[in-house]
Write an enzyme that holds these catalytic residues in place. Structure first.
Site, PDB file in Angstrom:
ATOM      1  N   THR A 152     -17.522 -12.270  24.945  1.00  0.00           N
ATOM      2  CA  THR A 152     -18.929 -12.073  23.904  1.00  0.00           C
ATOM      3  C   THR A 152     -20.225 -13.460  24.947  1.00  0.00           C
ATOM      4  OG1 THR A 152     -19.746 -13.156  22.078  1.00  0.00           O
ATOM      5  CG2 THR A 152     -17.881 -14.270  22.441  1.00  0.00           C
TER       6      THR A 152
ATOM      7  N   ASN B  41     -22.333 -14.241  22.175  1.00  0.00           N
ATOM      8  CA  ASN B  41     -22.335 -15.440  21.194  1.00  0.00           C
ATOM      9  C   ASN B  41     -21.875 -16.896  21.819  1.00  0.00           C
ATOM     10  OD1 ASN B  41     -21.715 -16.474  18.570  1.00  0.00           O
ATOM     11  ND2 ASN B  41     -22.539 -14.347  18.280  1.00  0.00           N
ATOM     12  N   PRO B  42     -21.920 -17.837  21.560  1.00  0.00           N
ATOM     13  CA  PRO B  42     -21.294 -19.497  21.935  1.00  0.00           C
ATOM     14  C   PRO B  42     -20.140 -19.429  20.936  1.00  0.00           C
ATOM     15  CG  PRO B  42     -23.368 -19.929  21.773  1.00  0.00           C
ATOM     16  CD  PRO B  42     -23.500 -18.215  21.373  1.00  0.00           C
ATOM     17  N   GLY B  43     -20.823 -19.220  19.089  1.00  0.00           N
ATOM     18  CA  GLY B  43     -20.340 -19.339  17.790  1.00  0.00           C
ATOM     19  C   GLY B  43     -19.408 -18.943  18.027  1.00  0.00           C
TER      20      GLY B  43
ATOM     21  N   ASP C 203     -16.840  -7.237  17.553  1.00  0.00           N
ATOM     22  CA  ASP C 203     -18.156  -6.765  16.816  1.00  0.00           C
ATOM     23  C   ASP C 203     -18.141  -6.829  15.347  1.00  0.00           C
ATOM     24  OD1 ASP C 203     -20.277  -6.005  17.534  1.00  0.00           O
ATOM     25  OD2 ASP C 203     -19.978  -4.558  16.321  1.00  0.00           O
ATOM     26  N   SER C 204     -18.770  -7.884  14.727  1.00  0.00           N
ATOM     27  CA  SER C 204     -19.085  -8.494  13.250  1.00  0.00           C
ATOM     28  C   SER C 204     -20.422  -8.068  13.019  1.00  0.00           C
ATOM     29  CB  SER C 204     -18.161  -9.491  13.605  1.00  0.00           C
ATOM     30  OG  SER C 204     -19.227 -10.407  14.479  1.00  0.00           O
TER      31      SER C 204
ATOM     32  N   PHE D   8     -22.002 -21.029  12.572  1.00  0.00           N
ATOM     33  CA  PHE D   8     -23.373 -20.127  12.982  1.00  0.00           C
ATOM     34  C   PHE D   8     -22.973 -18.534  12.528  1.00  0.00           C
ATOM     35  CE2 PHE D   8     -20.603 -15.869  14.895  1.00  0.00           C
ATOM     36  CZ  PHE D   8     -19.292 -16.279  14.039  1.00  0.00           C
ATOM     37  N   GLY D   9     -24.905 -18.002  12.273  1.00  0.00           N
ATOM     38  CA  GLY D   9     -24.432 -16.965  12.184  1.00  0.00           C
ATOM     39  C   GLY D   9     -25.274 -16.879  10.422  1.00  0.00           C
ATOM     40  N   TYR D  10     -24.381 -15.902   9.619  1.00  0.00           N
ATOM     41  CA  TYR D  10     -24.552 -16.724   8.155  1.00  0.00           C
ATOM     42  C   TYR D  10     -23.805 -16.415   7.742  1.00  0.00           C
ATOM     43  CZ  TYR D  10     -27.395 -12.132   9.304  1.00  0.00           C
ATOM     44  OH  TYR D  10     -28.682 -11.067  10.216  1.00  0.00           O
TER      45      TYR D  10
END
Ligand code: ITT
Length: 211
Positions: free
Chosen positions: A13, A15-17, A74-75, A160-162
Site C-alpha cells: 500500500t 496509503n500511510p493510514g 482494497d477498501s 484517515f480518509g472517511y
C-alpha cells in the site's frame, strides 16, 4: 490448501493510514514487514471492478516485483442512499490532493439532495478486501464489512480518509474519534470492529499463527 505466511512480507500500500493499521494488525504475529513505499514500488493501476479484484492486482504486482509474498488491502465506503458510491472509487473521490474533507462534503451534498437526513437513510458500510499473493501466483483472499451511519459534521481527527464521518453500529463515536486500537476492536476489546480488522481476523485464521 491455504498457505501460511512465513518470512518477510511486503505491505503493498502507498496509503500511510492503511499501512499503520496493517502493521498493527500483523504485529502480534511477529511478521517482518516492509512497505511498498520503502521499496519504492510503483503503484499499479487499479483496473478491477471489485474490491477483491483490485486487492489482488496490488498484491500480485508487489509479489512479482519483489519475489516476496505481498499483502494488499482494497477498501472503500459504500453509501446505501447513493447506490453504493463511492465504493471502489473512494480514493478517487478525494482527488489528486487526497482531500477527504472535500470527499465527505461531496457525499453530504448528495445525501441532502436525496433528502437523507435521518440516520436510517444515512446507512453506509466500509468494505475491506485483503489479498496475500506469492510470487508463484498462489493467493489468499478475504473480505469483510463494518456497518454504520454517516454523521455530519465529521467528528474527530484520528484515523484517515472517511473515518470522521463514519459512526459504526453500536457506538456513539466515529472512527475519527477512536484510537486505532479501538477501531480494530480486537480482543480484549472485541472480536473485530473495523472492516479491515474483521477481514484480518479471517486472514489470520487461514495464514498466520500467533507467536
Ligand atoms: P493503496 O491502493 O496504495 O492501498 P489507496 O488509498 O489508493 O491506497 P484504496 O484504493 O483501497 O487505497 O482506496 C480506499 C479509500 O477508501 C482510501 O483512500 C480511504 O480514503 C477509504 N478508506 C478505506 N478504508 C478506510 C478506513 O479504514 N477509514 C477511512 N477511510 C477508509
Amino acid at each position: 490448501m491455504h498457505r501460511r505466511i512465513t518470512g518477510k512480507l511486503v505491505i503493498a500500500t502507498h496509503n500511510p493510514g492503511k499501512l499503520a493499521e496493517m502493521r498493527e494488525l500483523l504485529a502480534p504475529y511477529g511478521v517482518e514487514a516492509v512497505s511498498a513505499a520503502e521499496l519504492d514500488l510503483a503503484e499499479p493501476e487499479e483496473t478491477g471492478g471489485s474490491f477483491r479484484a483490485n486487492a489482488r492486482i496490488k498484491a500480485v504486482a508487489a509479489a512479482k516485483a519483489t519475489g516476496l509474498p505481498a499483502f494488499a488491502d482494497d477498501s472503500g465506503l459504500a453509501v446505501d442512499a447513493l447506490d453504493g458510491a463511492p465504493g471502489i472509487y473512494s480514493a478517487r473521490w478525494a482527488g489528486p490532493d487526497k482531500d477527504f474533507r472535500a470527499a465527505m462534503t461531496q457525499i453530504e451534498r448528495l445525501l441532502q439532495e436525496h433528502g437523507a437526513t435521518t440516520p436510517d437513510r444515512r446507512r453506509a458500510r466500509f468494505v475491506s478486501a485483503l489479498c496475500v499473493a506469492w510470487p508463484d501466483d498462489h493467493v489468499e483472499e478475504v473480505e469483510a464489512t463494518a456497518e454504520g451511519t454517516l454523521v455530519w459534521p465529521p467528528r474527530g481527527h484520528a484515523g484517515f480518509g472517511y473515518d470522521p464521518a463514519f459512526q459504526p453500529d453500536g457506538h456513539h463515536r466515529t472512527f475519527g474519534e477512536m484510537t486505532s486500537i479501538e477501531k480494530h476492536g480486537l480482543p480484549p476489546l472485541g472480536l473485530g470492529l473495523s472492516h479491515r480488522a474483521r477481514a484480518f481476523v479471517k486472514l489470520a485464521e487461514l495464514c498466520l499463527e500467533a507467536r
